[in-house]
Design an enzyme around this catalytic site. Structure first.
Site, PDB file in Angstrom:
ATOM      1  N   SER A 209       0.788  -1.180   0.055  1.00  0.00           N
ATOM      2  CA  SER A 209       0.024   0.105  -0.049  1.00  0.00           C
ATOM      3  C   SER A 209       0.921   1.140  -0.057  1.00  0.00           C
ATOM      4  CB  SER A 209      -1.135  -0.155   1.243  1.00  0.00           C
ATOM      5  OG  SER A 209      -2.043   0.863   0.963  1.00  0.00           O
ATOM      6  N   ASN A 210       0.384   2.321   0.335  1.00  0.00           N
ATOM      7  CA  ASN A 210       1.215   3.487   0.229  1.00  0.00           C
ATOM      8  C   ASN A 210       0.607   4.561   1.580  1.00  0.00           C
ATOM      9  OD1 ASN A 210      -0.860   5.588  -0.776  1.00  0.00           O
ATOM     10  ND2 ASN A 210      -0.746   3.743  -2.270  1.00  0.00           N
ATOM     11  N   HIS A 211       1.227   5.777   1.567  1.00  0.00           N
ATOM     12  CA  HIS A 211       1.105   6.529   2.728  1.00  0.00           C
ATOM     13  C   HIS A 211      -0.135   7.523   2.679  1.00  0.00           C
ATOM     14  CE1 HIS A 211       4.720   5.583   4.833  1.00  0.00           C
ATOM     15  NE2 HIS A 211       5.295   5.790   3.835  1.00  0.00           N
TER      16      HIS A 211
END
Ligand code: CTP
Length: 398
Positions: A209-211
């Site tokens: 995933s990512n931030h």
């Protein structure tokens, strides 16, 4: 904007009824006239004396006063109201509203009122998630009832989840915006907003995933809704409650987001693509937990579908707004995305700018369109959302 407005405040039998006192105060302070109508059970949760004192009006519960036979006219109440706000709204009352059951004064008033209706559901998480409740809410939404989604959090049952009534300030702000005709510039328009991070599962435990926090996309969805647009917020994982008046559809993976967005685009006037969509997903999902050994691990990834590019292909006059997060050669990259995905404009963030990017409450963006670029100062994400909505309005007027 609430000055002089007639707010009919319906209270039903939920523990969240105590928040109706604060809500009533907020509405009164903003200059509204408030008349409270309660279901019989609501009296067990907050006293008529409290609500009568705060609203400065006697509380209505029964069809008539048993002492003297005086009739409480639901028709007159419905006509008096500029807005019928039901907060908290229990699963029971929502179900009855969806099916036209009218066995108390609040419900008969609902049926006879032509004023806009706003409900703020409050219930346990499983009751809220139940297919029946969701069906009832969808039915109410279809008939034009505005739903202020409950928040995620601690519930009276001791459980935690989605079901807490929205905070009084959020509800009051929603009613304020609803009754503010000046802001209704996007009335009748339908927008999709994507927001948050997608999750690409590797196995039942791990994911890529990512931030992205979702804050920017949620602010845009809220702003478009406040201007009267019908907004579908297709959201990856975030910890945020849906903004008032927005329909939220939760997805996990890029593929799920693609399916939901492409399907809804046909009947939309435009889309704002704010989600941080994973560009790659594992080629194979392992349905059991991967066990480690002494060696390294190689996970083969494949490209996800580009949702924005697909909407670009199907655009046919619709408005399409994209985001670009860059670290170098920012404007050239954004220009390339503008053309490749057929965006009307791109909202460019540079990770090199202080105050821009993930998680924070501010953003520093540059609008890129075919005519060139417009750099905005450091603004809150809410202010950036307003600027984006202003630009969308100008495009619609063209
Ligand atoms: N987007 C999308 N679907 C994807 C990927 C991106 O809808 N599968 C949208 C984003 O929401 C954003 C824009 O496209 O509006 C970002 O473009 P993209 O080319 O994906 O940006 P990056 O991933 O940052 O591209 P690159 O890796 O080429 O820098």
């Amino acid at each position: 904007m609430l000055k002089g407005k007639h707010i009919l405040l319906g209270i039903t039998g939920s523990i969240a009824a105590y928040k109706a006192a604060v809500l009533c105060r907020l509405l009164k302070t903003a200059g509204a006239e408030v008349q409270v109508v309660m279901t019989p059970l609501a009296k067990q949760f907050i006293t008529p004396l409290t609500m009568a004192t705060l609203s400065k009006n006697p509380i209505l519960v029964e069809f008539f006063d048993p002492e003297n036979g005086a009739w409480n006219s639901h028709v007159a109440l419905g006509e008096w109201a500029d807005c019928f706000l039901i907060a908290p709204a229990t699963a029971n009352t929502l179900a009855k509203m969806a099916h036209g059951i009218a066995d108390n004064l609040l419900l008969t008033t609902y049926l006879s009122s032509r004023a806009p209706v706003v409900v703020a559901p409050a219930m346990d998480l499983d009751m809220f998630a139940h297919a029946t409740t969701q069906r009832n809410l969808a039915e109410l939404r279809r008939t034009g009832v505005h739903i202020i989604e409950p928040a995620d959090g601690e519930l009276a049952s001791g459980l935690a989840g989605k079901g807490r009534m929205a905070e009084p300030a959020q509800i009051a702000a929603f009613v304020d915006a609803l009754l503010d005709e000046k802001k209704k510039s996007l009335q009748g328009k339908r927008f999709i907003v994507t927001a948050g991070a997608t999750i690409e599962a590797i196995d039942p435990v791990r994911y890529i995933s990512n931030h992205s926090s979702g804050k920017m996309g949620y602010a845009i969805a809220g702003e478009l809704a406040a201007r009267g647009a019908e907004v579908l917020l297709v959201s990856g994982r975030t910890a945020l409650p849906a903004p008032a008046g927005v329909t939220r559809y939760d997805v996990l993976s890029a593929e799920e987001m693609y399916q939901a967005v492409v399907k809804a685009f046909d009947t939309a006037d435009g889309a704002v693509m704010c989600a941080a969509v994973a560009d790659y997903t594992p080629e194979h999902y392992t349905d059991h937990k991967l066990k480690k050994d002494d060696g390294g691990l190689v996970i083969r990834l494949q490209r996800t579908k580009d949702i924005a590019a697909e909407l670009g292909r199907r655009k046919a006059g619709r408005i399409l707004v994209g985001f670009a997060l860059e670290t170098d050669n920012e404007e050239a990259h954004a220009q390339e995305k503008l053309r490749r995905k057929q965006f009307d404009f791109v909202v460019l963030n540079s990770l090199r700018d202080a105050g821009a990017g993930f998680r924070g409450d501010t953003n520093k963006v540059t609008f890129i369109d075919a005519a060139g670029s417009e750099a905005l100062p450091l603004l809150t994400k809410g202010e950036v959302a307003q600027r984006i909505a202003d630009k969308i309005e100008r495009l619609i007027q063209k």
